[in-house]
Enzyme design. Structure first.
Site, PDB file in Angstrom:
ATOM      1  N   GLY A 255       0.729  -1.112   0.315  1.00  0.00           N
ATOM      2  CA  GLY A 255       0.410  -0.094  -0.279  1.00  0.00           C
ATOM      3  C   GLY A 255       1.052   1.418   0.355  1.00  0.00           C
ATOM      4  CB  ALA A 256       4.406   1.746   1.916  1.00  0.00           C
ATOM      5  CG  MET A 257       6.168   0.375  -2.650  1.00  0.00           C
ATOM      6  SD  MET A 257       7.313  -0.553  -3.279  1.00  0.00           S
ATOM      7  CE  MET A 257       6.531  -1.938  -2.637  1.00  0.00           C
TER       8      MET A 257
ATOM      9  CB  ILE B 169       9.455 -14.698  -6.506  1.00  0.00           C
ATOM     10  CG1 ILE B 169       9.583 -13.162  -6.651  1.00  0.00           C
ATOM     11  CG2 ILE B 169       7.695 -14.800  -8.004  1.00  0.00           C
ATOM     12  CD1 ILE B 169      10.064 -12.518  -8.128  1.00  0.00           C
TER      13      ILE B 169
ATOM     14  CB  CYS C  83      -0.056 -12.316  -5.530  1.00  0.00           C
ATOM     15  SG  CYS C  83       0.351 -12.483  -7.240  1.00  0.00           S
TER      16      CYS C  83
ATOM     17  NE  ARG D 133       8.236 -14.829 -11.495  1.00  0.00           N
ATOM     18  CZ  ARG D 133       8.842 -13.141 -11.756  1.00  0.00           C
ATOM     19  NH1 ARG D 133       9.560 -13.674 -11.915  1.00  0.00           N
ATOM     20  NH2 ARG D 133       7.372 -12.538 -11.072  1.00  0.00           N
TER      21      ARG D 133
END
Length: 844
Positions: A330-332, A355, A440, A486
């Protein structure tokens, strides 16, 4: 070999520590280099039957020893793999052969070994090359001293494992070959049609080109709002959305979601209409920002029809992250939803790590297996480590420490978290008919794991070969899991293709969470270790755990999952290249590379249902509904076929029951085929016997007809003979093929020879009629006949003659006496007119 373990990390600190551990151990003296005769063979003379199509040798090293097994051989670097060929058998050693794309990292090491000679204090060194694979293996090669072979192999690996461009990968060099890949967009649309209950429609490229694929049912529709990837670069070209939401509403809602990944339907229940949707995190920020368009779209996911009237179902918003991570986001500019802003909703946090935690856990897990395996990368069995017999000298505390190391890796705990979260989602959809929205941070890692695993539990179709392919192509490939990042392969990010999406509208364009994953960066930035993570491997591990719990529910076997995962990690085929559907389209992957699914189907076709990819215990009727495992059943365990195959090869094949069942199935299949062949031969023999029977019956009929004919001919001959002799003639019957009449005359007798036609019985008209009855008759003079006893009797008994007339034969009644005839005077004119069939034999 009684040696301590070499280091397993590429860092200089770990390498130095490892050198200190191995220095003076003396165990490397078992590698007797003076006894190894390297095979001096140039690249041009390599045994080419070991190479795949379009595979070529780049470099090679002779007299190399695979430390794990203490086996000498030749090491080749090709454009596809690192290939180790045994000098003893000249066969490929599987442990020492690994695709280049499967190599996570490699490093050079020098190990100093104290000489055991009493006359010198000099120490020798061993030049090692450590290979760490993404498939749970750690292998070490040892090279001959005072040669440049290790440098040559290392430099070749540096060039080939990290190509500058995606087009330098072996998948593009090999081409599609015989494993062509039909357009995956067509398969995605067919899956959408199945979910909407309109499976009678069949997608085609023409349907995609003219945009006629935007079909719908009562609740949901297929939208082409992202047809050109203008809405979201990492989403598919077609989205399944509520039919009450317009494309304009979807565009507005995209500005409230990270990377414009709006809520989209992944699966819908065919009966209740309950949906499973996915998205990325909302951009609420520290100010708890709201979006009416997003709230309206999410509310539409809860729509239901009851007696033709609109109603609402309960909504669950499943956030895969730990709560503290969501708050930190939330801060970003990110964050999570508030239940007060979404009607009848409940927010649930699953606490699955990101990850980076998964990557570190996987490394610790791999280290544990290599350390405690039957044969480790330092060539030492775990039974001999630390000078003891087993488990650290049999010390109970050492055994406990070894077990705790497995727990400390955290891998099985992470697997259990994903399984538990997926089971919870499936239960909400199946039991409560609720709508579940999963996300996510970006919505392409943990979200893909949870959604696809819940789909696998809910829909039996996804537990078949065809359905499993459709599931992965939909929830992993189409919805933009960044496979190149990935897995650690190059993508087209940073190339001449501009992938950055410009925000459609709104005031959040400056947020870093709104930037596309394809922002400009170095072409090989995908190799950065902070992007690599075994997310997809972990998901396949979860599938194997479900297969263990429900052995009758899946058409495919654990062996299929291993082979499938090996193909994905090898990057031999193009299906899992790039980071999104758009990137694969730009690169032309479908046309330029082979298809993994076609390759696996080709392997299965070679042996049919007896192939190891088929699950022998599969019973679709036993589990024809959702799989809802209770929490107690979700305790994971090692996946032997994958986790133990390199460190404990014997134990990885310990499932003797399955092997025996497969052997029995193969034998049963062979017996079944033999039975079918025998039945076919029996049918052929039976048909042949029926034909022979028919021929025999015909022959019997012919023979019977011939016998009847012979009997009748005999009777006719006897009757004629009696009739003619009664006239006072001498008769001689012969069979002759010539129809001739001979006549002789003398004072006392006349001889005539003539032929009588033979009558054919019914059914014998087709027989040869060349043979006629030849009758030789000698006629005695009338005075001789009159003076004969028979003639006198005839004249005495004949009533006609008594009336003063001459002999009336054959018109007289005496001609009808048949076998009772006693004699007649010859009347040659009447005899010539005689119709044997009409007169004489009427009584026969």
């Amino acid at each position: 070999m009684a040696a301590s373990r070499p280091p397993r990390s590429v860092s200089s600190r770990d390498i130095s520590v490892g050198c200190e551990r191995l220095e003076g151990a003396g165990s490397w003296d078992t590698l007797e280099w003076t006894k190894i005769e390297p095979v001096t063979r140039s690249v041009s003379h390599v045994n080419l039957e070991f190479l795949l199509e379009a595979e070529r040798v780049v470099e090679e090293g002779h007299g190399v020893v695979l430390v794990n097994t203490d086996e000498a051989g030749t090491l080749f670097v090709t454009n596809f793999r690192l290939l180790f060929l045994s000098d003893g058998t000249r066969n490929i050693v599987p442990l020492g052969t690994i695709p280049l794309a499967t190599i996570e990292k490699f490093n050079k090491m020098v190990v100093k070994i104290q000489s055991n000679s009493r006359n010198t204090n000099k120490s020798s060194s061993r030049r090692l090359l450590q290979i760490i694979g993404k498939d749970m293996r750690i292998i070490v090669f040892c090279f001959r001293p005072r040669t440049k072979q290790r440098r040559v192999i290392y430099d070749a690996l540096s060039r080939c494992t990290k190509p500058e461009r995606i087009w330098d990968l072996y998948a593009f060099t090999c081409g599609p070959s015989k494993f062509s890949n039909p357009n995956p967009k067509v398969r995605l649309l067919n899956e959408y049609f199945r979910l909407l209950g309109i499976g009678f429609h069949h997608a085609s490229m023409s349907m995609i080109e003219d945009g006629s694929f935007a079909l719908s049912n009562d609740l949901w529709r297929i939208s082409d709002v992202n047809f050109n990837y203008a809405l979201c670069q990492s989403y598919p070209f077609a989205l399944l959305v509520p039919n009450t939401i317009s494309d304009e509403g979807i565009i507005q809602a995209s500005n409230f979601r990270a990377r414009a990944r709006v809520p989209a339907i992944s699966w819908c229940h065919p009966g209740t209409g309950a949906v499973l949707a996915r998205s990325s995190q909302p951009l609420v920020g520290l100010m708890n920002t709201r979006s009416n368009a997003d709230e309206k779209l999410v509310a539409a996911l809860c729509a239901r029809l009851i007696d033709g009237k609109d109603s609402r179902r309960k909504l669950y918003i499943a956030d895969a992250r730990p709560r503290k991570n969501a708050l930190a986001n939330g801060a970003m500019g990110g964050g999570s939803e508030s239940s007060s802003n979404y009607f009848q909703s409940e927010i649930v946090f699953f606490g699955i790590d990101n990850i980076h935690a998964m990557r570190e856990s996987f490394a610790r897990f791999r280290e544990y297996l290599d350390t405690h395996g039957a044969a480790s990368s330092d060539g030492m069995s775990s039974f001999l480590r630390h000078g003891g017999w087993t488990w650290g000298g049999g010390n109970l505390s050492s055994m406990s420490a070894s077990v705790s190391t497995l727990g400390d890796s955290g891998w099985l705990i992470h697997v259990q978290s994903v399984l538990a979260g997926s089971a919870w989602i499936a239960a909400r959809v199946a039991l409560e008919s609720a709508a579940v929205l999963v996300h996510c941070s970006d919505g392409w890692d943990r979200t893909s794991q949870l959604v696809s695993l819940a789909n696998l539990m809910l829909d039996p179709y996804y537990r078949t070969f065809t359905g499993f392919q459709a599931l992965i192509e939909k929830d992993w490939l189409a919805f933009g899991h960044p496979f190149s990042d990935r897995v650690g392969m190059p993508s087209i990010s940073g190339s001449s293709f501009e992938l950055t999406r410009h925000a459609s509208s709104g005031s959040f364009s400056s947020s870093p969470l709104r930037q596309s994953s394809g922002s400009t960066q170095a072409s090989n930035s995908s190799h950065a270790q902070n992007n690599y993570s075994p997310i997809f491997l972990q998901w396949v591990d979860c599938v194997s755990q479900l297969l263990r719990i429900y052995p009758f529910a899946f058409e495919f076997s654990s062996t299929f999952l291993v082979d499938f995962l090996d193909c994905v990690l090898s990057c031999r085929f193009g299906n899992f290249l790039c980071n999104s559907e758009k990137e694969r389209q730009i690169c032309g992957v479908d046309e330029a590379c082979g298809c993994l699914w076609a390759y696996l189907a080709y392997l299965r076709s070679s042996e049919g249902r007896s192939h190891t990819h088929y699950n022998l215990f599969y019973d679709p009727l036993k589990h024809d509904g959702p799989l809802l495992p209770p929490a107690a059943a979700l305790a994971p365990t090692l996946w032997p076929k994958f986790h133990l195959r390199w460190a404990c090869p014997f134990e990885s094949q310990a499932s003797e029951l399955e092997a025996e069942c497969r052997n029995m199935a193969i034998k049963f299949s062979e017996l079944q085929k033999a039975k079918e062949v025998a039945e076919m031969k029996a049918k052929e023999y039976l048909a042949s016997m029926e034909i022979l029977n028919a021929d025999l019956q015909n022959e019997k009929l012919v023979s019977s007809s011939a016998m009847n004919l012979a009997k009748r001919a005999g009777k006719e001959s006897a009757a004629i003979q009696r009739a003619v002799e009664s006239l006072g003639c001498r008769v001689n019957f012969t069979n002759s093929s010539d129809c001739t009449v001979d006549g002789e005359s003398s004072p006392t007798e006349t001889s005539q020879k003539f032929s009588l036609p033979r009558r054919e019985p019914e059914g014998m008209t087709g027989r040869d009629d060349k043979s006629d009855l030849s009758v030789s008759i000698t006629v005695v003079a009338d005075d001789i006949v009159r003076s004969s006893p028979l003639g006198q009797v005839c004249e005495t008994l004949c009533p006609l003659r008594a009336q003063g007339r001459g002999c009336q034969w054959p018109d007289a009644a005496c001609a009808q006496l048949g076998s009772q005839f006693v004699g007649l005077k010859a009347n040659f004119d009447a005899f010539d007119r005689l119709s044997i069939y009409d007169r004489y034999f009427q009584s026969e």
